[in-house]
Design an enzyme around this catalytic site. Structure first.
Site, short mmCIF file in Angstrom:
data_model
loop_
_atom_site.label_atom_id
_atom_site.label_comp_id
_atom_site.label_asym_id
_atom_site.label_seq_id
_atom_site.Cartn_x
_atom_site.Cartn_y
_atom_site.Cartn_z
N ASN A 5 59.98 21.75 -88.97
CA ASN A 5 60.71 22.97 -89.32
C ASN A 5 60.00 24.23 -88.82
OD1 ASN A 5 62.83 21.68 -90.78
ND2 ASN A 5 61.44 21.40 -92.52
N GLU A 61 61.11 13.57 -95.14
CA GLU A 61 60.56 14.93 -95.14
C GLU A 61 59.82 15.28 -96.42
OE1 GLU A 61 62.36 19.34 -94.47
OE2 GLU A 61 63.13 17.80 -93.12
N HIS A 118 61.81 27.45 -88.08
CA HIS A 118 63.17 27.34 -88.58
C HIS A 118 63.46 28.21 -89.80
CE1 HIS A 118 63.42 24.03 -85.81
NE2 HIS A 118 64.66 23.78 -86.15
N HIS A 173 71.10 28.52 -81.94
CA HIS A 173 70.06 27.95 -82.81
C HIS A 173 68.70 27.92 -82.13
CE1 HIS A 173 68.18 25.33 -85.77
NE2 HIS A 173 67.80 24.53 -84.79
N HIS A 209 66.44 30.32 -89.20
CA HIS A 209 67.73 30.17 -89.85
C HIS A 209 68.25 31.51 -90.37
CE1 HIS A 209 67.48 25.55 -90.70
NE2 HIS A 209 67.83 25.83 -89.47
N ARG A 233 56.69 15.54 -91.81
CA ARG A 233 57.95 15.88 -91.13
C ARG A 233 58.35 17.33 -91.33
NH1 ARG A 233 63.62 12.33 -90.92
NH2 ARG A 233 64.71 13.79 -89.55
N ARG A 249 80.54 4.03 -98.43
CA ARG A 249 79.10 4.07 -98.71
C ARG A 249 78.24 3.73 -97.48
NH1 ARG A 249 81.40 1.69 -103.31
NH2 ARG A 249 81.22 3.00 -105.18
N LYS A 260 68.88 12.84 -90.08
CA LYS A 260 69.41 13.96 -90.86
C LYS A 260 70.87 14.21 -90.48
CE LYS A 260 65.40 16.88 -91.86
NZ LYS A 260 64.84 18.24 -91.69
N GLU A 300 63.25 23.74 -78.82
CA GLU A 300 62.85 22.63 -79.69
C GLU A 300 61.74 21.80 -79.04
OE1 GLU A 300 63.56 22.07 -82.72
OE2 GLU A 300 65.41 23.16 -83.15
#
Length: 335
Positions: A233, A225, A236, A250, A240, A229, A114, A136, A178
């Site tokens: 993206n 997010e 993206h 990417h 993607h 936030r 955990r 993330k 980025e």
């Protein structure tokens, strides 16, 4: 060297940025315990060896490089390595490599017992300015990118800019996408600097720090997010879709994905910045297939998606639109 702090109360952590920091890794991370170092076959072995040399007890786990290996099979292998090493909650996992390494190691650390301590040592420009902070962690599943994951913050991030010397030009350029993304959506000052100077080894420590200040600012205000936030993206969603075609990196896909989402009058400035960074700016791919892949993007909710638009340099707008509306907008923008 520069040090930044991501302020998340009890989950706060420092980011250390500078050249030749790996040899002093134990100054920035608690390595006086069992440490599993997760890396991939594309990362120079001396990087993980340098970290291992500073650990009380270390084991290096190497998996095959490539996005196609960011899957349940690799995740299971990492967890087995942790278990076989006899690691407990007091021990730690360190990722040494690019974004795939960070995702895999972070997700394993988040779920083993955990949660055990996790450190990130990103060695590509893309991972240094993007995935290394923010918490993330994820793996791909059933053809959907990053669909299984967790928000799990590292205990510290160590960015050794000397590792960028081993990147080829294309990988370096992918990271620049980025940086440009963060600048165009949040900082006119940084975007103007990039226009004037470009992104190069001479200014890279400063550029990385400025880009990470933006990301830290965003993460501190929206860790999971739910609001601002989402702006990270930018580029993206369609990016993607392009990436799923399997032909581009990417960062290259993110660069292409930003173009149709930028106000038409601003596109020449964005395209100029992308070209200066060595990134592709023209669509010569099967866009219809990319649109099909885009429909499965995890940021979608039913038939709609939160799309990010840039109408002024340093600013952004988040709009919830249907997939059909977004597809139509992109098609009109790139035709």
């Amino acid at each position: 060297m520069q040090k930044l702090t991501v302020d998340l109360k009890e989950r706060s952590y420092d980011i250390h940025i500078g050249a030749a920091l790996l040899g002093d890794a134990d100054k920035y991370m608690n390595l006086d315990r069992k440490v599993l170092i997760v890396t991939d076959s594309g990362v120079p072995k001396e990087y993980s060896a340098a970290v291992a040399a500073k650990c009380r007890e270390a084991k290096i786990f190497t998996f095959p490089a490539g996005e196609e290996n960011k899957n349940l099979g690799t995740y299971e292998s990492i967890c087995k390595a942790i278990l076989d090493f006899g690691m407990q909650r007091r021990d730690a996992v360190v990722a040494v490599g690019g974004g795939v390494c960070g995702d895999m190691a972070g997700f394993a650390a988040a779920t083993y017992m955990r949660g055990i301590d996790f450190y990130n040592v990103p060695t590509t420009l893309l991972s240094q300015v993007d995935s290394s902070i923010g918490g993330k962690t994820a793996i791909d599943f059933m053809g959907v990118k990053n669909i299984l994951g967790a928000f799990y913050q590292p205990k510290a991030v160590l960015i050794d800019t000397a590792t960028l010397k081993t990147l080829d030009d294309r990988q370096f350029s992918a990271g620049c996408a980025e940086i440009i993304k963060e600048a165009i959506t949040f900082s006119e000052e940084l975007f103007t600097l990039i226009e004037k100077q470009g992104i190069c080894y001479e200014n890279i420590e400063h550029i990385i720090a400025e880009a990470l200040k933006i990301k830290a600012y965003v993460v501190e205000r929206d860790e999971r997010e739910g609001g601002v936030r989402k702006a990270l993206n930018f580029g993206h969603t369609f990016g993607h879709g392009i990436e799923a075609l399997g032909e581009l990196l990417h960062g290259e896909c993110v660069g292409l994905g930003m173009i149709p989402m930028t106000e038409k009058s601003l596109r020449p400035r964005l395209i100029s910045a992308l070209k200066k960074a060595g990134l592709p700016t023209e669509f010569s791919l099967d866009t219809d297939r990319a649109f099909e892949f885009m429909k499965h993007d995890k940021k979608g909710v039913g038939a709609s998606v939160d799309a990010i638009f840039c109408e002024n340099i340093g600013e952004h707008t988040i709009k919830n639109v249907t997939i059909e509306e977004l597809t139509r907008h992109i098609k009109n923008s790139i035709s």
